[in-house]
Scaffold this motif. Structure first.
Motif, short mmCIF file in Angstrom:
data_model
loop_
_atom_site.label_atom_id
_atom_site.label_comp_id
_atom_site.label_asym_id
_atom_site.label_seq_id
_atom_site.Cartn_x
_atom_site.Cartn_y
_atom_site.Cartn_z
N GLN A 266 48.26 -88.24 15.78
CA GLN A 266 47.92 -89.26 16.59
C GLN A 266 46.87 -88.74 17.57
N GLN A 267 47.01 -87.67 17.87
CA GLN A 267 46.06 -87.03 19.13
C GLN A 267 44.63 -86.87 18.34
N LYS A 268 44.79 -86.51 17.02
CA LYS A 268 43.58 -86.35 16.18
C LYS A 268 42.89 -87.61 16.12
N GLU A 269 43.56 -88.79 15.79
CA GLU A 269 43.05 -89.79 15.44
C GLU A 269 42.52 -90.49 16.79
N ILE A 270 43.04 -90.22 17.96
CA ILE A 270 42.70 -90.55 19.28
C ILE A 270 41.32 -90.14 19.61
N LYS A 271 41.31 -88.75 19.62
CA LYS A 271 39.87 -88.01 19.67
C LYS A 271 38.83 -88.71 18.70
N LYS A 272 39.19 -88.89 17.69
CA LYS A 272 38.07 -89.35 16.64
C LYS A 272 37.71 -90.81 17.04
N LEU A 273 38.54 -91.56 17.39
CA LEU A 273 38.27 -92.96 18.00
C LEU A 273 37.30 -92.89 19.14
N GLU A 274 37.68 -91.91 20.18
CA GLU A 274 37.04 -91.98 21.43
C GLU A 274 35.72 -91.41 21.24
N THR A 275 35.63 -90.21 20.17
CA THR A 275 34.15 -89.92 19.98
C THR A 275 33.29 -90.97 19.35
N PHE A 276 33.99 -91.68 18.35
CA PHE A 276 33.05 -92.55 18.06
C PHE A 276 32.79 -93.64 19.10
N VAL A 277 33.47 -94.44 19.82
CA VAL A 277 33.16 -95.40 20.79
C VAL A 277 32.02 -94.74 21.69
N GLU A 278 32.48 -93.32 22.44
CA GLU A 278 31.44 -92.70 22.93
C GLU A 278 30.02 -92.58 22.61
N LYS A 279 29.95 -92.44 21.32
CA LYS A 279 28.72 -92.36 20.48
C LYS A 279 28.06 -93.65 20.41
N ASN A 280 28.76 -94.66 19.98
CA ASN A 280 28.24 -95.77 19.30
C ASN A 280 28.28 -97.08 20.41
N ILE A 281 28.93 -97.02 21.47
CA ILE A 281 28.98 -98.25 22.25
C ILE A 281 27.97 -98.52 22.87
N ALA A 282 26.97 -97.88 22.95
CA ALA A 282 25.56 -98.25 23.60
C ALA A 282 24.66 -98.77 22.59
N ALA A 284 23.02 -100.96 19.83
CA ALA A 284 23.33 -102.59 19.36
C ALA A 284 23.89 -102.68 17.97
N SER A 285 23.36 -101.85 16.89
CA SER A 285 23.87 -101.92 15.68
C SER A 285 25.24 -101.44 15.61
N THR A 286 26.01 -100.74 16.38
CA THR A 286 27.27 -100.04 16.08
C THR A 286 28.01 -100.69 17.25
N SER A 287 27.52 -101.25 18.26
CA SER A 287 28.23 -101.61 19.48
C SER A 287 29.39 -102.45 19.03
N GLY A 288 29.44 -103.30 18.03
CA GLY A 288 30.69 -104.07 17.70
C GLY A 288 31.63 -103.29 17.17
N MET A 289 31.30 -102.39 16.35
CA MET A 289 32.52 -101.54 15.67
C MET A 289 33.18 -100.57 17.15
N ALA A 290 32.23 -100.25 17.74
CA ALA A 290 32.76 -99.25 19.00
C ALA A 290 33.73 -100.00 19.84
N LYS A 291 33.38 -101.43 20.01
CA LYS A 291 34.33 -102.08 20.95
C LYS A 291 35.51 -102.48 20.15
N SER A 292 35.43 -102.66 18.83
CA SER A 292 36.56 -102.87 18.09
C SER A 292 37.71 -101.79 18.18
N ARG A 293 36.97 -100.26 17.95
CA ARG A 293 37.85 -99.17 18.06
C ARG A 293 38.34 -98.97 19.42
N ARG A 294 37.65 -99.23 20.44
CA ARG A 294 38.05 -99.14 21.79
C ARG A 294 39.30 -100.15 22.08
N LYS A 295 39.29 -101.47 21.42
CA LYS A 295 40.62 -102.17 21.45
C LYS A 295 41.62 -101.48 20.80
N MET A 296 41.41 -101.00 19.76
CA MET A 296 42.55 -100.29 18.96
C MET A 296 43.09 -99.16 19.92
#
Length: 642
Positions: A266-282, A284-296
């Motif tokens: 689970q920690q590995k999965e959390i780290k993976k999601l956090e990294t994706f959010v950090e890289k893609n939240i800003a 425009a093309s990937t912001s939606g996916m990043a917000k979805s993972r942040r909600k997860m």
């Protein structure tokens, strides 16, 4: 049947949680072992279960359930004799016996024509039924069985309780509690003050106990033999494990590994999601996916890191110089103090890297023997030849009972003043004395903490022979396991006296049982020793030829005396049991004969035939019982003449 239920039970001392949220069910016919580190709250929990300590939460028992509690400090203080004190465990049943005697006396003085005669007969039958179902006819046998099992002589029955030592009074308290047969039996370290033979008897007794049992014990072998489940207290919380102690250890390790695997995934999965959010939240093309993972992440039920108290002492024993292959040879040795010889004609040898466990009953001289080997007391006769370069380190349980005004740091430093404070702290850290712990005063420490200080001193001596007397006393289970591992890795020679069979089974590669003027030495582990001992006893039994001869010298072989005493006690119990049967049959025969004189019965041929058939059967049973009694008495006479 659930005889005690704990729901959300907690205890606080001075605002600190000792234990909290305890949920536990105690069932009749089942034995639960409570384990945990020293100070974890085991005794606190048991005292709450016994009703001698307040608590938050609910502890409930069905109406009429009785609870017996044996604490570590409990002793039996009384001016009464052992017999009368043990009989008080059967006070209600003996009161019924008095009523039976009163009714029997009344019946002997009145004719069957008396208007109350029939009601008295029914009253007697009711009292007799209660007396029989509550083991009234076997009270004397049960008392003798328990007392001999707890290593008392039958002659002790008429001694005053206050004549006995503190340890003996504790055994008497245990005996009385076993005789009371409470529905829930709470035992806190019941094997203290018991030798190995008595512990084995207690194991056998508890296996047959029909009520519920809860045991706190550091004796892992004892837990393996007696419990159906383990309740572990760790970090103030309780966890149930089904099975004995060994199964609990296996289950705990497996559960921890599984939980740790899930946690790390689970920690590995959390780290993976956090990294994706950090890289893609800003973007425009990937912001939606990043917000979805942040909600997860926000809705994820994050696991706590699995609790597992890995904080254990960690040390090892080294040697300064190796000894020769022949470590010591004991030749016709007599041991004791001043003019008192405890044992004599002892012969055995110890070789390099032996792990010799010394067994034997209390009082046979085990501790005296190893003190003599360690040159702490002189031999009375015979000699001990020591090999080349032998250096001996000695430890016994009493060293853990010392007093000192020093701090922990000062206590070790005064023994090794040449060492730096940093090195002293490093050594103490291996024994769980870290940071501010080293500034605690020794007199404020527990027995287990003092034991760890003394073992740390022994470690620094770097002797090539270690002689240890009950080294696991005062230690909690974790500390025992660390000591075992350190001794398994030790490159020198080990001689140990211990009642801890789990410890012996893990450590020993040779086992020696000492009797009076005799040693039984087995070159193998504890299981092999048990096997060879059975073979030896079977061979001795097969070679016995009963014959009448003059009474043997008082210095006859100790093992033979012990076996004969055991056989005598066995036959005495058999004789007493038959006497009880005889008394019971005679009472029943007398009752039926009285009933048959009743005119209503006398004219009822069917009922009369039925009673006559019962009477004939009871008379036959009585004749058989008398023959068994005569046989037992005859065998006793033969043994007493031998």
């Amino acid at each position: 049947m659930i005889v005690m239920q704990l729901q959300n039970v907690s205890k606080h001392f001075s605002g600190t949680d000792i234990i909290h949220g305890i949920n536990l069910e105690i069932k009749t016919g089942k034995t639960t072992g409570i384990v945990g580190k020293n100070g974890a709250g085991k005794t606190t929990l048991m005292r709450m279960m016994a009703g001698v300590l307040s608590y938050d939460g609910i502890i409930s028992t069905p109406k009429g359930i009785t609870v017996g509690y044996l604490s570590q400090q409990m002793t039996l203080d009384s001016d009464a004799t052992v017999r009368s004190e043990m009989e008080s465990a059967f006070s209600e049943v003996l009161n019924v016996k008095d009523k039976m005697d009163d009714v029997t006396e009344w019946l002997s003085k009145h004719e069957y024509t008396h208007p109350d005669y029939n009601s008295k007969i029914k009253e007697f039958e009711s009292l007799q039924s209660y007396f029989e179902t509550h083991h009234g006819y076997t009270i004397d046998v049960e008392i003798k069985t328990v007392l001999t099992g707890l290593n008392f002589e039958l002659s002790d029955l008429d001694r005053n309780i206050n004549e006995f030592s503190g340890g003996q009074k504790t055994r008497l308290a245990l005996g009385k509690m076993l005789l009371e047969r409470p529905d829930v039996l709470l035992l806190d370290e019941p094997t203290n003050h018991l030798d190995l033979e008595t512990v084995e008897w207690l194991e056998s007794y508890l296996k047959r106990y029909t009520g519920a049992i809860v045991i706190i014990s550091h004796d892992r072998y004892f837990l393996d033999q007696t419990v159906d489940s383990i309740y572990e207290i760790e970090y103030g919380k309780g966890t149930v494990y089904h099975g004995n102690y060994s199964l609990y250890m296996t289950q705990k390790e497996e559960i921890y590994k599984q939980q740790m695997k899930l946690y790390e995934a689970q920690q590995k999965e959390i780290k993976k999601l956090e990294t994706f959010v950090e890289k893609n939240i800003a973007r425009a093309s990937t912001s939606g996916m990043a917000k979805s993972r942040r909600k997860m992440l926000e809705h994820m039920n994050v696991m706590d890191r699995p609790d597992y108290d890995h904080r254990k002492a960690s040390f090892h024993f080294d040697i300064e110089k190796e000894s020769g292959n022949d470590v010591l040879r004991v030749n016709d040795l007599a041991i004791g103090y001043d003019d008192l010889t405890l044992n004599a004609h002892l012969n055995f040898y110890v070789e390099k890297k032996d792990r010799l466990a010394i067994l034997g009953p209390n009082g046979i001289g085990k501790s005296t023997l190893i003190k003599t080997i360690a040159k702490l007391i002189p031999a009375i006769d015979g000699n001990i030849l020591y090999g080349t370069n032998v250096s001996i380190g000695y430890y016994d349980q009493k060293q853990a009972e010392f007093s000192s005004n020093n701090t922990v740091l000062e206590e070790l430093w005064k023994e090794y003043p040449h060492m730096s404070e940093k090195d002293i702290r490093s050594v103490l850290g291996q024994f769980l004395f870290s940071k501010d712990d080293v500034m605690k005063y020794v007199d404020h420490l527990s027995g287990g903490e003092k034991a760890r200080i003394q073992i740390s001193k022994l470690m620094l001596e770097k002797n090539n022979v270690l002689i240890l007397d009950e080294p696991t006393n005062h230690l909690d289970i974790n500390s025992k396991e660390v000591l075992e591992q350190a001794l398994l890795d030790y490159p020198g020679t080990l001689i140990v006296v211990s009642h801890d069979r789990y410890f012996i089974r893990k450590i020993a590669n040779r086992v020696m049982e000492i009797g009076h003027d005799d040693v039984f030495l087995v070159n193998g582990d504890y299981e092999y020793y048990l096997h060879k001992k059975e073979e030896r006893l079977a061979e001795e039994s097969a070679n016995e030829v009963p014959q009448v001869e003059e009474k043997k010298d008082v210095n006859m072989d100790y093992q033979e005396q012990k076996e004969r005493r055991s056989e005598i006690q066995k036959i005495e119990r058999e004789r007493d049991a038959v006497e009880t049967v005889i008394h019971n049959l005679e009472t029943q025969i007398e009752t039926i004969e009285l009933e048959m004189t009743n005119p209503e019965i006398f004219n009822d041929y069917e009922k009369l035939d039925e009673l006559n058939a019962q009477l004939n059967k009871m008379n036959r049973d009585l004749e058989t019982a008398m023959e068994n009694w005569e046989s037992a008495v005859e065998r006793l006479s033969e043994l007493e003449l031998d």
